[in-house]
Design a protein around this motif. Structure first.
Motif, mmCIF file in Angstrom:
data_model
loop_
_atom_site.group_PDB
_atom_site.id
_atom_site.type_symbol
_atom_site.label_atom_id
_atom_site.label_comp_id
_atom_site.label_asym_id
_atom_site.label_seq_id
_atom_site.Cartn_x
_atom_site.Cartn_y
_atom_site.Cartn_z
ATOM 1 N N GLY A 61 -0.704 -2.017 -8.877
ATOM 2 C CA GLY A 61 0.093 -1.865 -10.094
ATOM 3 C C GLY A 61 -0.759 -1.480 -11.287
ATOM 4 O O GLY A 61 -0.363 -0.631 -12.098
ATOM 5 N N LEU A 62 -1.934 -2.090 -11.408
ATOM 6 C CA LEU A 62 -2.849 -1.747 -12.502
ATOM 7 C C LEU A 62 -3.357 -0.319 -12.365
ATOM 8 O O LEU A 62 -3.563 0.375 -13.363
ATOM 9 C CB LEU A 62 -4.031 -2.727 -12.528
ATOM 10 N N ILE A 63 -3.537 0.138 -11.126
ATOM 11 C CA ILE A 63 -3.947 1.527 -10.898
ATOM 12 C C ILE A 63 -2.831 2.477 -11.309
ATOM 13 O O ILE A 63 -3.087 3.534 -11.919
ATOM 14 C CB ILE A 63 -4.323 1.739 -9.414
ATOM 15 N N MET A 64 -1.588 2.112 -11.017
ATOM 16 C CA MET A 64 -0.442 2.953 -11.378
ATOM 17 C C MET A 64 -0.315 3.086 -12.897
ATOM 18 O O MET A 64 0.109 4.134 -13.403
ATOM 19 C CB MET A 64 0.839 2.369 -10.790
ATOM 20 N N THR A 65 -0.658 2.038 -13.624
ATOM 21 C CA THR A 65 -0.611 2.093 -15.096
ATOM 22 C C THR A 65 -1.917 2.585 -15.685
ATOM 23 O O THR A 65 -2.006 2.793 -16.899
ATOM 24 C CB THR A 65 -0.305 0.704 -15.673
ATOM 25 N N GLN A 66 -2.968 2.751 -14.824
ATOM 26 C CA GLN A 66 -4.316 3.106 -15.262
ATOM 27 C C GLN A 66 -4.764 2.165 -16.383
ATOM 28 O O GLN A 66 -5.232 2.577 -17.446
ATOM 29 C CB GLN A 66 -4.377 4.567 -15.711
ATOM 30 N N PHE A 67 -4.631 0.877 -16.105
ATOM 31 C CA PHE A 67 -4.914 -0.171 -17.085
ATOM 32 C C PHE A 67 -6.424 -0.324 -17.290
ATOM 33 O O PHE A 67 -7.158 -0.631 -16.357
ATOM 34 C CB PHE A 67 -4.317 -1.493 -16.612
ATOM 35 N N VAL A 120 0.828 -1.207 0.000
ATOM 36 C CA VAL A 120 0.000 0.000 0.000
ATOM 37 C C VAL A 120 0.865 1.260 0.000
ATOM 38 O O VAL A 120 0.502 2.281 -0.602
ATOM 39 C CB VAL A 120 -0.947 -0.016 1.220
ATOM 40 N N SER A 121 2.021 1.185 0.659
ATOM 41 C CA SER A 121 2.893 2.364 0.777
ATOM 42 C C SER A 121 3.919 2.460 -0.356
ATOM 43 O O SER A 121 4.709 3.414 -0.380
ATOM 44 C CB SER A 121 3.612 2.355 2.125
ATOM 45 N N ALA A 122 3.950 1.499 -1.264
ATOM 46 C CA ALA A 122 4.929 1.510 -2.363
ATOM 47 C C ALA A 122 4.631 2.650 -3.328
ATOM 48 O O ALA A 122 3.485 2.850 -3.737
ATOM 49 C CB ALA A 122 4.916 0.166 -3.091
ATOM 50 N N HIS A 123 5.692 3.388 -3.715
ATOM 51 C CA HIS A 123 5.527 4.521 -4.641
ATOM 52 C C HIS A 123 6.345 4.341 -5.924
ATOM 53 O O HIS A 123 6.395 5.254 -6.740
ATOM 54 C CB HIS A 123 5.947 5.828 -3.952
ATOM 55 N N SER A 124 6.960 3.194 -6.089
ATOM 56 C CA SER A 124 7.748 2.934 -7.294
ATOM 57 C C SER A 124 7.552 1.482 -7.701
ATOM 58 O O SER A 124 7.087 0.647 -6.922
ATOM 59 C CB SER A 124 9.243 3.202 -7.037
ATOM 60 N N TRP A 125 7.930 1.183 -8.969
ATOM 61 C CA TRP A 125 7.793 -0.186 -9.452
ATOM 62 C C TRP A 125 8.683 -1.143 -8.667
ATOM 63 O O TRP A 125 8.281 -2.264 -8.366
ATOM 64 C CB TRP A 125 8.145 -0.252 -10.938
ATOM 65 N N LEU A 126 9.891 -0.697 -8.331
ATOM 66 C CA LEU A 126 10.803 -1.555 -7.581
ATOM 67 C C LEU A 126 10.258 -1.848 -6.185
ATOM 68 O O LEU A 126 10.321 -2.988 -5.699
ATOM 69 C CB LEU A 126 12.181 -0.901 -7.483
ATOM 70 N N GLY A 127 9.707 -0.818 -5.541
ATOM 71 C CA GLY A 127 9.124 -1.014 -4.218
ATOM 72 C C GLY A 127 7.933 -1.951 -4.256
ATOM 73 O O GLY A 127 7.753 -2.782 -3.362
ATOM 74 N N LEU A 128 7.130 -1.825 -5.313
ATOM 75 C CA LEU A 128 5.976 -2.711 -5.456
ATOM 76 C C LEU A 128 6.429 -4.146 -5.689
ATOM 77 O O LEU A 128 5.850 -5.084 -5.129
ATOM 78 C CB LEU A 128 5.096 -2.232 -6.617
ATOM 79 N N TRP A 129 7.473 -4.314 -6.500
ATOM 80 C CA TRP A 129 7.981 -5.670 -6.781
ATOM 81 C C TRP A 129 8.525 -6.319 -5.504
ATOM 82 O O TRP A 129 8.228 -7.489 -5.231
ATOM 83 C CB TRP A 129 9.082 -5.596 -7.830
#
Length: 296
Positions: free
Chosen positions: A116-122, A15-24
């Motif tokens: 992740g899908l929200i970050m890409t607005q998929f 929930v607190s991840a702000h980057s792709w690396l943090g999310l991974w």
């Protein structure tokens, strides 16, 4: 206990991840925490989950490190979340797992990929369409309640995907779906129900009505709460007519097989059972019937 604490901590990291690396990193920690919990019940299911998540993680990491493959990021997330047509691993695991594990797979384990899908607005029309159709058709011929719920979750993914352009809409839909689902799963787990044939067991009328209301709410039948979150999704998004038709058709199919479950229980005699079950049943009915009045 340590496994559950690590799993909870991984949700906070996602929930607190702000980057792709943090999310991974948070999703990898989540998988490594969840697999030992699955091993306690089934080594086969845990191996299936590990292989699928590992493949998706490799694709996701390669896509984030190399911009030439960035278009593969949504595909990796769709594999992790179990969206159609990458849903077979979820169906395979669902048919033989416990309600506890299945509920986690259908809800909390989707947090990372969904963010992740929200970050890409998929908002791919193809995957929304396929998830809606497969989620609706897949549950029709099933007698295993866990498979029916799994296909229903695939159908709900299509509704979540149309809301990915708005964090408020996604979070509202997700939280409402999570509460409705967990109330239903809690009732099913208390009685140890796993198939349609078990729904005819003698239980209290309150329990049977509550489980029926919860299932029909998941399907999106008015005037239950599940209908209002789907109505909100259609009202707040500008969608092509064929997508709206697919989503509504999928909900109608869900109403059909959930109504079949409701009838298979209500047509048999009832008797009084555990008071704890009665309290939970009343709470579930109140949530699905009274709370929608706030939307009016």
């Amino acid at each position: 206990m340590i496994k559950w604490l690590c799993l909870f901590f991984s949700y906070i990291l996602m929930v607190s991840a702000h980057s792709w690396l943090g999310l991974w990193i948070s999703m990898e920690m989540n998988s490594l925490s969840f697999i030992p919990i699955m091993i306690e019940e089934s080594k086969e299911n845990s191996l299936k989950y590990f292989l699928v998540q590992s493949v998706a993680s490799v694709i996701f990491l390669a896509s984030t490190l190399n911009q030439s493959f960035s278009f593969l990021i949504p595909f990796a997330l769709l594999i992790k979340i179990g969206a159609a047509p990458f849903h077979m691993w979820l169906v395979s695991i669902s048919k033989s797992t416990s309600w506890k594990i299945l509920a986690l797979l259908m809800t909390f384990q989707k947090i990372g990929p969904l963010l992740g899908l929200i970050m890409t607005q998929f908002t791919s029309s193809f995957f929304i369409l396929v998830s809606a159709i497969i989620g609706g058709l897949g549950g029709i011929s099933q007698s295993n309640l866990r498979l029916i719920m799994a296909f229903s979750s695939i159908s709900h993914l299509s509704w979540l995907m149309i809301n990915t352009t708005s964090f408020f809409l996604v979070s509202t839909y997700y939280v409402t779906y999570l509460i409705i689902l967990y109330l239903v799963v809690a009732l099913l787990q208390q009685k140890g129900l796993f198939s349609l044939t078990q729904m005819s067991d003698n239980t209290s009328l309150t329990y049977k009505i509550s489980i029926s209301f919860g299932l029909l709410s998941l399907a999106g039948l008015p005037p239950f709460l599940g209908f209002f979150i789907k109505w909100m999704s259609l009202e707040m998004n500008i969608l092509p007519p064929f997508i709206i038709l697919a989503l509504v058709s999928s909900s109608c199919l869900s109403v059909y097989f959930y109504f079949k479950i409701a009838m298979s229980s209500l047509l048999f005699p009832s008797e009084m059972k555990s008071k704890n079950m009665e309290v939970l049943a009343v709470l579930s009915m109140g949530f699905n019937v009274l709370l929608p009045l706030l939307f009016l």
